[in-house]
Design a protein around this motif. Sequence first.
Motif, PDB file in Angstrom:
ATOM      1  N   UNK A 113       0.900  -1.202   0.156  1.00 36.14           N
ATOM      2  CA  UNK A 113       0.086   0.087   0.054  1.00 36.14           C
ATOM      3  C   UNK A 113       0.879   1.355  -0.073  1.00 36.14           C
ATOM      4  N   UNK A 114       1.762   1.207   0.871  1.00 34.20           N
ATOM      5  CA  UNK A 114       2.699   2.436   1.032  1.00 34.20           C
ATOM      6  C   UNK A 114       4.109   2.048   0.662  1.00 34.20           C
ATOM      7  N   UNK A 115       4.525   0.957   0.825  1.00 30.77           N
ATOM      8  CA  UNK A 115       6.047   0.543   0.471  1.00 30.77           C
ATOM      9  C   UNK A 115       5.861  -1.001   0.285  1.00 30.77           C
ATOM     10  N   UNK A 116       6.629  -1.572  -0.477  1.00 30.10           N
ATOM     11  CA  UNK A 116       6.704  -2.884  -0.733  1.00 30.10           C
ATOM     12  C   UNK A 116       7.784  -3.767   0.253  1.00 30.10           C
ATOM     13  N   UNK A 117       7.701  -4.516   1.254  1.00 27.26           N
ATOM     14  CA  UNK A 117       8.720  -5.009   1.971  1.00 27.26           C
ATOM     15  C   UNK A 117       8.976  -6.438   1.754  1.00 27.26           C
ATOM     16  N   UNK A 118       8.088  -6.974   0.897  1.00 30.51           N
ATOM     17  CA  UNK A 118       8.091  -8.206   0.492  1.00 30.51           C
ATOM     18  C   UNK A 118       7.860  -8.335  -1.035  1.00 30.51           C
ATOM     19  N   UNK A 158      -1.568 -12.059   0.987  1.00 30.15           N
ATOM     20  CA  UNK A 158      -1.133 -10.768   1.241  1.00 30.15           C
ATOM     21  C   UNK A 158      -0.478 -10.741   2.528  1.00 30.15           C
ATOM     22  N   UNK A 159       0.735 -10.234   2.613  1.00 28.81           N
ATOM     23  CA  UNK A 159       1.414 -10.011   3.850  1.00 28.81           C
ATOM     24  C   UNK A 159       1.162  -8.457   4.433  1.00 28.81           C
ATOM     25  N   UNK A 160       0.987  -8.402   5.600  1.00 28.63           N
ATOM     26  CA  UNK A 160       0.449  -7.183   6.084  1.00 28.63           C
ATOM     27  C   UNK A 160       1.208  -6.694   7.353  1.00 28.63           C
ATOM     28  N   UNK A 161       1.241  -5.448   7.610  1.00 32.38           N
ATOM     29  CA  UNK A 161       1.901  -5.074   8.950  1.00 32.38           C
ATOM     30  C   UNK A 161       0.857  -3.931   9.359  1.00 32.38           C
ATOM     31  N   UNK A 162       0.224  -3.663  10.485  1.00 32.12           N
ATOM     32  CA  UNK A 162      -0.805  -2.847  10.985  1.00 32.12           C
ATOM     33  C   UNK A 162      -1.774  -2.404   9.807  1.00 32.12           C
ATOM     34  N   UNK A 163      -2.441  -3.682   9.426  1.00 30.68           N
ATOM     35  CA  UNK A 163      -3.479  -3.573   8.370  1.00 30.68           C
ATOM     36  C   UNK A 163      -3.058  -2.881   7.171  1.00 30.68           C
ATOM     37  N   UNK A 164      -1.899  -2.715   6.823  1.00 35.07           N
ATOM     38  CA  UNK A 164      -1.599  -2.107   5.290  1.00 35.07           C
ATOM     39  C   UNK A 164      -0.659  -3.472   4.850  1.00 35.07           C
ATOM     40  N   UNK A 165      -0.856  -3.616   3.486  1.00 37.08           N
ATOM     41  CA  UNK A 165      -0.295  -4.470   2.541  1.00 37.08           C
ATOM     42  C   UNK A 165       1.274  -4.147   2.325  1.00 37.08           C
ATOM     43  N   UNK A 166       2.158  -5.054   2.614  1.00 40.74           N
ATOM     44  CA  UNK A 166       3.674  -4.939   2.598  1.00 40.74           C
ATOM     45  C   UNK A 166       4.010  -5.478   1.384  1.00 40.74           C
ATOM     46  N   UNK A 167       3.219  -6.546   0.659  1.00 39.57           N
ATOM     47  CA  UNK A 167       3.582  -7.190  -0.641  1.00 39.57           C
ATOM     48  C   UNK A 167       2.666  -8.748  -0.329  1.00 39.57           C
ATOM     49  N   UNK A 168       3.023  -9.265  -1.508  1.00 38.90           N
ATOM     50  CA  UNK A 168       1.932 -10.364  -1.843  1.00 38.90           C
ATOM     51  C   UNK A 168       2.290 -11.018  -3.119  1.00 38.90           C
TER      52      UNK A 168
END
Length: 177
Positions: free
Chosen positions: A37-42, A155-165
């Motif tokens: 959503x904001x950044x792609x961590x994976x 989907x991989x999320x942190x704090x309800x934000x998608x960070x990759x998938x």
Amino acid sequence: MSLKFVEVLLVLFMAALGLVHADLDCRMESVEKVLGDEETLVDFDFRLIGRERLLNGTVTVHVELDNEFEFSHEIFSHRNGEWVPSSIGVHYKTCLYMSVIYDKYFAPFLTDSNLLKGKDACPFKKGKYYLKNIEVTGSNWAHYARLGLVKSVLLIKKNDLIVGGVNCVVVLQEKGF
């Protein structure tokens, strides 16, 4: 009624709904990454190779995936031209997802890969991991899947934000067809 009789009735009911299959062929049709959503961590950078549709590519994990991350994995079937959610889906923190879902249903495919498995997969370490000529089969997870087009959305999320998938579409059919 005995518990065994109830189990037999349940299996027969599931078979009548088309949810239990013996041996299935699984053919990968498409695979695409999901950006954050904001950044792609994976970052899943996959492609399908050859007539066999073998999975090749890399997974780049930019941060250590600990239990602050959630893995949301949903399965959809294609019915009447639309993707319909199935009853199969999980939302687990990293360690539980890795031990319950990943190790059982996905790690067995990884014959030529350096992706972490077992106890090494939690927390999932930062790094770049490869997959080479991976054949995805339905032998250990298709017993509850419907035949036809099936979409798997991780989907991989942190704090309800998608960070990759990653989204994968496969075709499931009985062997020999």
